[in-house]
Scaffold this active site. Structure first.
Site, PDB file in Angstrom:
ATOM      1  N   THR A  69      33.503  62.201  41.608  1.00 41.24           N
ATOM      2  CA  THR A  69      32.915  60.870  41.467  1.00 41.24           C
ATOM      3  C   THR A  69      33.702  59.800  42.225  1.00 41.24           C
ATOM      4  O   THR A  69      33.442  58.612  42.059  1.00 41.24           O
ATOM      5  CB  THR A  69      32.837  60.462  39.977  1.00 41.24           C
ATOM      6  OG1 THR A  69      34.172  60.461  39.450  1.00 41.24           O
ATOM      7  CG2 THR A  69      31.971  61.413  39.167  1.00 41.24           C
ATOM      8  N   GLY A  70      34.686  60.229  43.024  1.00 42.72           N
ATOM      9  CA  GLY A  70      35.458  59.256  43.797  1.00 42.72           C
ATOM     10  C   GLY A  70      36.903  59.135  43.330  1.00 42.72           C
ATOM     11  O   GLY A  70      37.579  58.131  43.617  1.00 42.72           O
ATOM     12  N   THR A  71      37.379  60.149  42.634  1.00 39.18           N
ATOM     13  CA  THR A  71      38.745  60.138  42.104  1.00 39.18           C
ATOM     14  C   THR A  71      39.791  59.937  43.202  1.00 39.18           C
ATOM     15  O   THR A  71      40.694  59.111  43.073  1.00 39.18           O
ATOM     16  CB  THR A  71      39.051  61.494  41.408  1.00 39.18           C
ATOM     17  OG1 THR A  71      37.928  61.872  40.633  1.00 39.18           O
ATOM     18  CG2 THR A  71      40.310  61.420  40.563  1.00 39.18           C
ATOM     19  N   TRP A  73      39.476  58.727  46.156  1.00 38.62           N
ATOM     20  CA  TRP A  73      39.368  57.393  46.764  1.00 38.62           C
ATOM     21  C   TRP A  73      40.051  56.348  45.865  1.00 38.62           C
ATOM     22  O   TRP A  73      40.860  55.533  46.339  1.00 38.62           O
ATOM     23  CB  TRP A  73      37.879  57.074  46.951  1.00 38.62           C
ATOM     24  CG  TRP A  73      37.580  55.852  47.754  1.00 38.62           C
ATOM     25  CD1 TRP A  73      38.407  55.223  48.647  1.00 38.62           C
ATOM     26  CD2 TRP A  73      36.347  55.126  47.733  1.00 38.62           C
ATOM     27  NE1 TRP A  73      37.762  54.136  49.193  1.00 38.62           N
ATOM     28  CE2 TRP A  73      36.502  54.059  48.656  1.00 38.62           C
ATOM     29  CE3 TRP A  73      35.133  55.265  47.057  1.00 38.62           C
ATOM     30  CZ2 TRP A  73      35.471  53.142  48.891  1.00 38.62           C
ATOM     31  CZ3 TRP A  73      34.108  54.353  47.295  1.00 38.62           C
ATOM     32  CH2 TRP A  73      34.287  53.307  48.199  1.00 38.62           C
ATOM     33  N   HIS A 127      40.955  64.034  34.344  1.00 38.49           N
ATOM     34  CA  HIS A 127      39.516  64.294  34.278  1.00 38.49           C
ATOM     35  C   HIS A 127      39.061  64.450  32.825  1.00 38.49           C
ATOM     36  O   HIS A 127      37.908  64.743  32.572  1.00 38.49           O
ATOM     37  CB  HIS A 127      39.172  65.594  35.014  1.00 38.49           C
ATOM     38  CG  HIS A 127      39.181  65.481  36.504  1.00 38.49           C
ATOM     39  ND1 HIS A 127      38.597  64.432  37.179  1.00 38.49           N
ATOM     40  CD2 HIS A 127      39.660  66.312  37.469  1.00 38.49           C
ATOM     41  CE1 HIS A 127      38.743  64.609  38.493  1.00 38.49           C
ATOM     42  NE2 HIS A 127      39.395  65.738  38.687  1.00 38.49           N
ATOM     43  N   ARG A 149      29.544  57.975  38.841  1.00 38.90           N
ATOM     44  CA  ARG A 149      28.683  58.021  40.026  1.00 38.90           C
ATOM     45  C   ARG A 149      27.299  58.482  39.610  1.00 38.90           C
ATOM     46  O   ARG A 149      27.161  59.186  38.596  1.00 38.90           O
ATOM     47  CB  ARG A 149      29.330  59.044  40.979  1.00 38.90           C
ATOM     48  CG  ARG A 149      28.730  59.131  42.339  1.00 38.90           C
ATOM     49  CD  ARG A 149      29.512  60.125  43.196  1.00 38.90           C
ATOM     50  NE  ARG A 149      29.039  60.042  44.569  1.00 38.90           N
ATOM     51  CZ  ARG A 149      29.430  60.836  45.541  1.00 38.90           C
ATOM     52  NH1 ARG A 149      30.320  61.790  45.309  1.00 38.90           N
ATOM     53  NH2 ARG A 149      28.945  60.694  46.764  1.00 38.90           N
ATOM     54  N   TYR A 216      30.924  54.357  41.629  1.00 38.56           N
ATOM     55  CA  TYR A 216      31.180  54.690  43.034  1.00 38.56           C
ATOM     56  C   TYR A 216      30.296  53.836  43.950  1.00 38.56           C
ATOM     57  O   TYR A 216      30.755  53.311  44.967  1.00 38.56           O
ATOM     58  CB  TYR A 216      30.892  56.186  43.232  1.00 38.56           C
ATOM     59  CG  TYR A 216      31.115  56.734  44.623  1.00 38.56           C
ATOM     60  CD1 TYR A 216      32.359  57.239  44.992  1.00 38.56           C
ATOM     61  CD2 TYR A 216      30.072  56.788  45.549  1.00 38.56           C
ATOM     62  CE1 TYR A 216      32.564  57.773  46.256  1.00 38.56           C
ATOM     63  CE2 TYR A 216      30.267  57.322  46.816  1.00 38.56           C
ATOM     64  CZ  TYR A 216      31.514  57.814  47.168  1.00 38.56           C
ATOM     65  OH  TYR A 216      31.709  58.335  48.430  1.00 38.56           O
ATOM     66  N   ARG A 287      33.783  65.188  52.096  1.00 38.68           N
ATOM     67  CA  ARG A 287      32.558  65.831  52.555  1.00 38.68           C
ATOM     68  C   ARG A 287      31.763  64.816  53.373  1.00 38.68           C
ATOM     69  O   ARG A 287      31.817  64.816  54.586  1.00 38.68           O
ATOM     70  CB  ARG A 287      31.766  66.391  51.361  1.00 38.68           C
ATOM     71  CG  ARG A 287      30.718  67.432  51.758  1.00 38.68           C
ATOM     72  CD  ARG A 287      29.986  67.930  50.520  1.00 38.68           C
ATOM     73  NE  ARG A 287      29.304  66.837  49.828  1.00 38.68           N
ATOM     74  CZ  ARG A 287      28.030  66.512  50.014  1.00 38.68           C
ATOM     75  NH1 ARG A 287      27.279  67.201  50.848  1.00 38.68           N
ATOM     76  NH2 ARG A 287      27.497  65.495  49.360  1.00 38.68           N
ATOM     77  N   GLY A 289      30.953  61.299  51.726  1.00 34.72           N
ATOM     78  CA  GLY A 289      31.302  59.965  51.229  1.00 34.72           C
ATOM     79  C   GLY A 289      30.148  58.981  51.321  1.00 34.72           C
ATOM     80  O   GLY A 289      30.341  57.805  51.634  1.00 34.72           O
TER      81      GLY A 289
HETATM   82  P1  A3P Z   1      30.690  63.750  48.648  1.00 34.44           P
HETATM   83  O1  A3P Z   1      30.826  65.216  48.329  1.00 34.44           O
HETATM   84  O2  A3P Z   1      29.403  63.180  48.160  1.00 34.44           O
HETATM   85  O3  A3P Z   1      30.949  63.429  50.065  1.00 34.44           O
HETATM   86  P2  A3P Z   1      36.635  63.359  43.948  1.00 34.44           P
HETATM   87  O4  A3P Z   1      37.784  62.812  44.660  1.00 34.44           O
HETATM   88  O5  A3P Z   1      36.409  62.770  42.580  1.00 34.44           O
HETATM   89  O6  A3P Z   1      36.636  64.841  43.918  1.00 34.44           O
HETATM   90  O7  A3P Z   1      35.306  62.890  44.725  1.00 34.44           O
HETATM   91  C1  A3P Z   1      34.925  63.492  45.933  1.00 34.44           C
HETATM   92  C2  A3P Z   1      33.791  62.692  46.543  1.00 34.44           C
HETATM   93  O8  A3P Z   1      34.325  61.451  47.042  1.00 34.44           O
HETATM   94  C3  A3P Z   1      33.195  63.404  47.746  1.00 34.44           C
HETATM   95  O9  A3P Z   1      31.824  62.990  47.797  1.00 34.44           O
HETATM   96  C4  A3P Z   1      34.047  62.843  48.873  1.00 34.44           C
HETATM   97  O10 A3P Z   1      33.489  62.994  50.143  1.00 34.44           O
HETATM   98  C5  A3P Z   1      34.122  61.383  48.455  1.00 34.44           C
HETATM   99  N1  A3P Z   1      35.267  60.675  49.067  1.00 34.44           N
HETATM  100  C6  A3P Z   1      36.499  61.177  49.340  1.00 34.44           C
HETATM  101  N2  A3P Z   1      37.281  60.235  49.882  1.00 34.44           N
HETATM  102  C7  A3P Z   1      36.533  59.114  49.983  1.00 34.44           C
HETATM  103  C8  A3P Z   1      36.791  57.801  50.508  1.00 34.44           C
HETATM  104  N3  A3P Z   1      37.955  57.488  51.030  1.00 34.44           N
HETATM  105  N4  A3P Z   1      35.791  56.908  50.439  1.00 34.44           N
HETATM  106  C9  A3P Z   1      34.604  57.219  49.917  1.00 34.44           C
HETATM  107  N5  A3P Z   1      34.290  58.441  49.413  1.00 34.44           N
HETATM  108  C10 A3P Z   1      35.247  59.382  49.449  1.00 34.44           C
END
Ligand code: A3P
Length: 321
Positions: A69-71, A73, A127, A149, A216, A287, A289
């Site tokens: 969910t953007g952890t 980030w 988590h 998200r 997110y 992936r 984002g």
């Molecule tokens: P997607 O698979 O939709 O691209 P987490 O860190 O909680 O595991 O979340 C991973 C999700 O956050 C992935 O989503 C990843 O691509 C996205 N993500 C990782 N780094 C990011 C960043 N700097 N800004 C925005 N989204 C990011």
């Protein structure tokens, strides 16, 4: 003391082995249902240890989220904000460390190393559902930031994460439509997803000064605005001088998907290297984002079913996703 610790770990293991378990996702280990949530045995063991041993400090900031969910980030943004006077653009550890590795996980790093978690900065991630948090986190009055998200994007991101991870371990990944049904039923890591979100949502209504609830999508929409709110909430507000110098904008740029995903460490490095099933490529955390990528994977019917589920689960809560 070590012996007591071992006895405790053994009693956790025995308790876990009595819980309902499941593995229709084809994870590398079974998942167990504990107090309403599905969780891997190593994370559950870490959670139980943390509940007994972790002492939060009032100055701690705990970053909470479900998977995907953007952890990472949020970790990078908060880390860069808190350490902004110790490092500059060319010395920040984010240039050579995966965002997930600059902030340790409570239930995971704590159980593995059980040493000082604070690493010099008062940030920690988890988590775990709200109801699983160690009591000291609630009692100490430390700050909590939760990020959630759109369930459809969360599911699509999770599916790719698990399928990619299984493939890299030569395990057979589940099909997307089967995974969809499981997630829908609530069978997913730290799921039911909606219950995870609701636990934090309700707590944020009760303690708005202690728990900041983020989406997110909002963070994508106006990252600078939300970063300023986050900094303020954590107790590290940007001064007007810093704002004039564009410090928040710089941090947002440093932590942007394009910037971080292009760094060598995040393209070719490894997370949990040498730790068996936990080891994975750093690039699995980057992936696309994007908001709304579910449109490329879910049929209209699937999306509608998911939205109905979300409405039904969140009804009366005042939250929409
Ligand atoms: P997607 O698979 O939709 O691209 P987490 O860190 O909680 O595991 O979340 C991973 C999700 O956050 C992935 O989503 C990843 O691509 C996205 N993500 C990782 N780094 C990011 C960043 N700097 N800004 C925005 N989204 C990011």
């Amino acid at each position: 003391e070590k012996r007591n610790g071992d006895v405790l770990q053994q009693s956790f293991k025995e308790m876990i082995s009595t819980l309902p378990k499941e593995n229709r996702w084809g994870f590398l280990e079974d998942y167990y249902q504990y107090q309403g949530f599905w969780i891997s045995p190593s994370f559950l063991q870490g959670a139980l240890s943390a509940q007994q041993q972790f002492q939060a400090q009032p100055t701690d900031v705990i970053l909470c989220s479900s998977l995907r969910t953007g952890t990472g980030w949020l970790k990078s943004l908060t880390f860069a904000t808190i350490t902004r006077t110790s490092y500059n653009d060319s010395t920040t550890p984010l240039l050579h460390t995966l965002p997930h590795d600059v902030v340790p996980f409570l239930e995971f790093d704590h159980s593995q190393f059980s040493t000082n978690l604070h690493l010099g900065i008062p940030l920690l991630a988890t988590h775990l559902p709200y109801s699983f948090l160690p009591k000291s986190i609630i009692d100490s009055g430390c700050k909590i930031i939760y990020i959630c998200r759109d369930p459809k994007d969360t599911f699509v991101s999770l599916y790719h994460f698990i399928a990619g991870h299984c493939k890299s371990k030569n395990a057979q990944p589940i099909q997307l439509d089967e995974a969809f049904e499981l997630f829908y039923e609530g069978v997913s890591p730290f799921g039911p997803y909606w219950d995870h979100v609701l636990g934090y949502w309700k707590a944020s209504l009760e303690h708005p000064d202690k728990l900041m609830f983020l989406k997110y999508e909002e963070l994508v929409e106006d990252t600078v605005l939300y970063l300023k709110k986050i900094a303020e909430f954590m107790g590290y507000p940007f001064s007007s001088e810093e704002q004039q110098q564009g410090v928040p904008e710089n941090i947002v740029q440093l932590c942007s998907f394009d910037n971080l995903s292009g760094l060598e460490v995040n393209k070719t490095g490894k997370h949990c290297e040498g730790q068996g099933n936990l080891e994975m490529e750093n690039n699995i955390f980057f992936r696309k984002g994007k908001v709304g990528d579910w449109k490329n994977y879910l049929t209209t019917e699937m999306a509608q079913r998911f939205d109905q589920r979300t409405m039904q689960k969140l009804s009366g809560s005042g939250l929409s996703l």
